[in-house]
Design a protein around this motif. Structure first.
Motif, PDB file in Angstrom:
ATOM      1  N   MET A   1      -4.114  40.196  70.529  1.00 27.35           N
ATOM      2  CA  MET A   1      -5.555  39.957  70.494  1.00 27.35           C
ATOM      3  C   MET A   1      -5.846  38.744  69.620  1.00 27.35           C
ATOM      4  O   MET A   1      -5.079  38.431  68.711  1.00 27.35           O
ATOM      5  CB  MET A   1      -6.278  41.197  69.966  1.00 27.35           C
ATOM      6  CG  MET A   1      -6.009  41.554  68.513  1.00 27.35           C
ATOM      7  SD  MET A   1      -6.960  42.996  67.928  1.00 27.35           S
ATOM      8  CE  MET A   1      -6.064  44.329  68.740  1.00 27.35           C
ATOM      9  N   ASP A   5     -11.315  39.267  67.934  1.00 25.59           N
ATOM     10  CA  ASP A   5     -11.124  40.640  68.420  1.00 25.59           C
ATOM     11  C   ASP A   5     -10.456  41.499  67.357  1.00 25.59           C
ATOM     12  O   ASP A   5     -10.803  42.678  67.187  1.00 25.59           O
ATOM     13  CB  ASP A   5     -10.273  40.634  69.693  1.00 25.59           C
ATOM     14  CG  ASP A   5     -11.033  40.098  70.893  1.00 25.59           C
ATOM     15  OD1 ASP A   5     -12.279  40.033  70.822  1.00 25.59           O
ATOM     16  OD2 ASP A   5     -10.393  39.738  71.898  1.00 25.59           O
ATOM     17  N   ARG A   6      -9.490  40.908  66.632  1.00 28.19           N
ATOM     18  CA  ARG A   6      -8.799  41.680  65.596  1.00 28.19           C
ATOM     19  C   ARG A   6      -9.752  42.006  64.448  1.00 28.19           C
ATOM     20  O   ARG A   6      -9.727  43.115  63.901  1.00 28.19           O
ATOM     21  CB  ARG A   6      -7.581  40.904  65.088  1.00 28.19           C
ATOM     22  CG  ARG A   6      -6.654  41.761  64.211  1.00 28.19           C
ATOM     23  CD  ARG A   6      -5.475  40.974  63.709  1.00 28.19           C
ATOM     24  NE  ARG A   6      -5.891  39.921  62.785  1.00 28.19           N
ATOM     25  CZ  ARG A   6      -5.626  38.626  62.978  1.00 28.19           C
ATOM     26  NH1 ARG A   6      -4.945  38.215  64.048  1.00 28.19           N
ATOM     27  NH2 ARG A   6      -6.040  37.721  62.097  1.00 28.19           N
ATOM     28  N   ALA A   9     -11.714  44.864  65.441  1.00 32.59           N
ATOM     29  CA  ALA A   9     -10.909  46.087  65.390  1.00 32.59           C
ATOM     30  C   ALA A   9     -10.775  46.579  63.952  1.00 32.59           C
ATOM     31  O   ALA A   9     -10.794  47.788  63.689  1.00 32.59           O
ATOM     32  CB  ALA A   9      -9.527  45.825  65.995  1.00 32.59           C
ATOM     33  N   ARG A  12     -14.080  48.147  63.054  1.00 29.50           N
ATOM     34  CA  ARG A  12     -14.179  49.476  63.655  1.00 29.50           C
ATOM     35  C   ARG A  12     -13.359  50.494  62.841  1.00 29.50           C
ATOM     36  O   ARG A  12     -13.826  51.599  62.573  1.00 29.50           O
ATOM     37  CB  ARG A  12     -13.667  49.459  65.094  1.00 29.50           C
ATOM     38  CG  ARG A  12     -13.792  50.817  65.791  1.00 29.50           C
ATOM     39  CD  ARG A  12     -12.800  50.935  66.946  1.00 29.50           C
ATOM     40  NE  ARG A  12     -13.069  49.990  67.994  1.00 29.50           N
ATOM     41  CZ  ARG A  12     -13.884  50.206  69.031  1.00 29.50           C
ATOM     42  NH1 ARG A  12     -14.510  51.355  69.136  1.00 29.50           N
ATOM     43  NH2 ARG A  12     -14.061  49.279  69.945  1.00 29.50           N
ATOM     44  N   ALA A  13     -12.168  50.105  62.433  1.00 24.46           N
ATOM     45  CA  ALA A  13     -11.310  51.007  61.657  1.00 24.46           C
ATOM     46  C   ALA A  13     -11.967  51.367  60.332  1.00 24.46           C
ATOM     47  O   ALA A  13     -11.949  52.537  59.908  1.00 24.46           O
ATOM     48  CB  ALA A  13      -9.950  50.353  61.426  1.00 24.46           C
ATOM     49  N   HIS A  34      -4.083  52.955  62.005  1.00 24.97           N
ATOM     50  CA  HIS A  34      -4.496  52.266  63.229  1.00 24.97           C
ATOM     51  C   HIS A  34      -3.386  51.306  63.657  1.00 24.97           C
ATOM     52  O   HIS A  34      -2.888  50.507  62.862  1.00 24.97           O
ATOM     53  CB  HIS A  34      -5.799  51.494  62.999  1.00 24.97           C
ATOM     54  CG  HIS A  34      -6.924  52.364  62.519  1.00 24.97           C
ATOM     55  ND1 HIS A  34      -7.779  53.022  63.367  1.00 24.97           N
ATOM     56  CD2 HIS A  34      -7.306  52.693  61.248  1.00 24.97           C
ATOM     57  CE1 HIS A  34      -8.661  53.711  62.648  1.00 24.97           C
ATOM     58  NE2 HIS A  34      -8.387  53.537  61.368  1.00 24.97           N
ATOM     59  N   LEU A  36      -2.663  48.316  64.833  1.00 26.14           N
ATOM     60  CA  LEU A  36      -3.189  46.981  65.142  1.00 26.14           C
ATOM     61  C   LEU A  36      -2.078  45.943  65.303  1.00 26.14           C
ATOM     62  O   LEU A  36      -2.345  44.809  65.712  1.00 26.14           O
ATOM     63  CB  LEU A  36      -4.158  46.536  64.035  1.00 26.14           C
ATOM     64  CG  LEU A  36      -5.395  47.431  63.845  1.00 26.14           C
ATOM     65  CD1 LEU A  36      -6.328  46.820  62.804  1.00 26.14           C
ATOM     66  CD2 LEU A  36      -6.132  47.640  65.162  1.00 26.14           C
ATOM     67  N   LEU A  79     -19.320  48.216  69.235  1.00 16.90           N
ATOM     68  CA  LEU A  79     -18.032  48.896  69.114  1.00 16.90           C
ATOM     69  C   LEU A  79     -18.087  50.383  69.411  1.00 16.90           C
ATOM     70  O   LEU A  79     -17.049  51.021  69.527  1.00 16.90           O
ATOM     71  CB  LEU A  79     -17.477  48.698  67.694  1.00 16.90           C
ATOM     72  CG  LEU A  79     -17.283  47.237  67.246  1.00 16.90           C
ATOM     73  CD1 LEU A  79     -16.854  47.195  65.797  1.00 16.90           C
ATOM     74  CD2 LEU A  79     -16.280  46.543  68.136  1.00 16.90           C
TER      75      LEU A  79
END
Length: 340
Positions: A1, A5-6, A9, A12-13, A34, A36, A79
């Motif tokens: 990603m 995008d990372r 993420a 979100r985490a 997570h 990732l 998200l």
């Protein structure tokens, strides 16, 4: 990603872990929980970038990070995917609402169900009279000079008034009055009813004109909304489960006591049913709710909102869970009113 995008993420985490644990989230925890596919150092770089953008902050030196209001907003907007209701939850809602026998029961049971499902404070607005239509007008002669007028709307709302008449009236005149009133007002929008009522004395048969003139003021009063009757609340005790999320609980409790504040929270749902609205922290116009989040949606039929349903809780609420359950209860209430 890619990098953006990372970073999303990682955000979100952080939000999901903070919602679950109420503890600041560090880079090692993200790597452990997570998948990732990057190192803790890369996660730390992404966290620094998110902090620079105002999406997370560090509450204490050497602590992990927690979301800001802006971080929650991005999480909700981009998200979050709603968590579907389980069969047990659907059955619980149906059981609550199927046991209701009238509008009061439907709304009372709806907020009880929603408060239990979300473990937050639930609130529902009575159907707005201005968006309702007249289903039926009933006239009941209580005594020769005493008449009860009952207004029933298409949303199941009932308004009744007792009128003391200056003299005796005949039962046949009361029956004619009922027929005439329903002929003029049935299926009319209540927002249009005052103009129709004002013209009634000049349009009804002569033997009813004096009786209708007496009733005009009473009928208009029955159409006036009473804010104190328009909100039902449940689950205030659930706030005690979130004491760590509310450094000062008193302003929140004061807001819950103010009917006007609650109405304003829900009246933004006045345009269309089914559109979820989430207000986080400082997005709430009332200062006492700057430590809270509110999820609300309109309920109604045919895309027209008759009132609002909402949940008030901490900013660290499970948005995906709460949003789905607020929407579900609103759909059930709307369907019940449409059937009625």
């Amino acid at each position: 990603m890619n990098v953006e995008d990372r970073k999303l993420a990682v955000l979100r985490a952080i939000v999901e872990d903070f919602i679950a644990t109420n503890e600041p989230v560090g880079s090692k925890a993200i790597v452990d929980r997570h998948n990732l596919g990057v190192s803790p150092a890369t996660i730390r770089n992404d966290m620094a970038a998110l902090e620079d953008e105002g999406l997370i902050h560090q509450p204490h030196t050497s602590a992990g990070r927690v979301p800001t209001d802006a971080g929650y907003r991005l999480f909700v907007d981009r998200l979050t995917s709603l968590k579907p209701l389980s069969q047990a939850e659907r059955r619980a809602i149906e059981k609550f609402l199927d046991n209701a026998v009238d509008l009061d029961g439907v709304l009372r049971n709806a907020v009880r169900a929603l408060a239990q499902l979300t473990r937050n404070v639930a609130v529902v607005q009575y159907p707005s009279l201005s968006r309702s239509r007249v289903r039926h007008l009933e006239t009941v002669l209580l005594s020769p000079s005493r008449l009860m007028v009952v207004l029933i709307t298409d949303t199941g709302r009932v308004e009744q008034r007792v009128v003391e008449l200056p003299g005796a009236v005949e039962p046949d005149d009361v029956a004619d009055l009922r027929t005439t009133l329903n002929g003029k007002l049935k299926d009319q929008r209540l927002a249009d009813a005052p103009e129709i009522i004002a013209d009634l004395p000049s349009t009804v048969p002569g033997h009813l004109s004096s009786l209708v003139s007496i009733l005009t003021t009473v009928l208009l009063e029955a159409l006036v909304e009473h804010p104190s009757e328009r909100v039902v609340l449940a689950g205030s005790a659930n706030l005690t489960e979130h004491s760590l999320d509310f450094p000062a609980i008193r302003p929140v409790l004061e807001a819950l006591e103010e009917q006007v504040v609650l109405l304003r929270l829900l009246e933004q749902q006045s345009t269309a049913s089914g559109q979820l609205l989430v207000r986080i922290g400082n997005e709430n116009s009332y200062e006492g709710l700057h430590t809270a989040s509110v999820v609300s949606v309109g309920y109604g039929a045919s895309g027209i909102s008759l009132g609002g349903v909402g949940v008030l809780g901490p900013r660290r609420m499970d948005y995906a869970h709460t949003m789905a359950r607020v929407a579900a209860v609103a759909r059930y209430v709307g369907d019940l009113l449409a059937e009625g």
